[in-house]
Design an enzyme around this catalytic site. Sequence first.
Site, PDB file in Angstrom:
ATOM      1  N   GLY A  19       1.884   2.270   2.499  1.00 63.65           N
ATOM      2  CA  GLY A  19       0.762   2.426   3.178  1.00 63.65           C
ATOM      3  C   GLY A  19       0.219   3.943   3.400  1.00 63.65           C
ATOM      4  N   GLY A  20      -1.236   3.768   3.574  1.00 66.95           N
ATOM      5  CA  GLY A  20      -1.633   5.328   3.698  1.00 66.95           C
ATOM      6  C   GLY A  20      -1.515   6.158   2.674  1.00 66.95           C
ATOM      7  N   GLU A  21      -0.978   7.364   2.884  1.00 62.17           N
ATOM      8  CA  GLU A  21      -0.722   8.503   2.111  1.00 62.17           C
ATOM      9  C   GLU A  21       1.015   8.267   1.782  1.00 62.17           C
ATOM     10  OE1 GLU A  21      -2.034  11.795   4.001  1.00 62.17           O
ATOM     11  OE2 GLU A  21      -4.109  11.218   3.483  1.00 62.17           O
ATOM     12  N   GLU A  22       1.526   7.284   1.946  1.00 62.01           N
ATOM     13  CA  GLU A  22       3.143   7.243   2.036  1.00 62.01           C
ATOM     14  C   GLU A  22       3.393   6.371   0.659  1.00 62.01           C
ATOM     15  OE1 GLU A  22       5.431   6.514   5.365  1.00 62.01           O
ATOM     16  OE2 GLU A  22       4.428   8.160   6.264  1.00 62.01           O
ATOM     17  N   PHE A  23       4.542   6.702   0.020  1.00 61.94           N
ATOM     18  CA  PHE A  23       4.943   6.182  -1.274  1.00 61.94           C
ATOM     19  C   PHE A  23       6.454   6.196  -0.970  1.00 61.94           C
ATOM     20  CE2 PHE A  23       0.913   8.138  -2.439  1.00 61.94           C
ATOM     21  CZ  PHE A  23       0.246   6.949  -3.436  1.00 61.94           C
TER      22      PHE A  23
END
Length: 112
Positions: A19-23
Amino acid sequence: MVQIIKGSVREYDVVGRIGGEEFSILLPGVSPDTVGKVAERIRAAVYDTELKLEGESCRLSVSVGGVVFERDASFSELYRFADQRLYAAERNGRNRVEIIHASSREDQARIH
């Protein structure tokens, strides 16, 4: 970003965007001592990547929060610990790695 991360881990490690900028990266069978090295390798690879936008060079950075469990753990437990370390990395200056080693159900942990 995914290609940079995948280039820093083994072929059978699992890399996914959550999600978003998270991996999220799952490193099965990696020793606790190696986890920090892998996270640092990812951080450095992202930082060393030059991004060009409209002719201008941009340097990327990444904050890495990670957790090592030496016991069975649910995804929500893993995510909670890793997320706490991610926020710690951001609070402590960004573009850094924060790993926690959780060894018991009582959440007694050593931070590295």
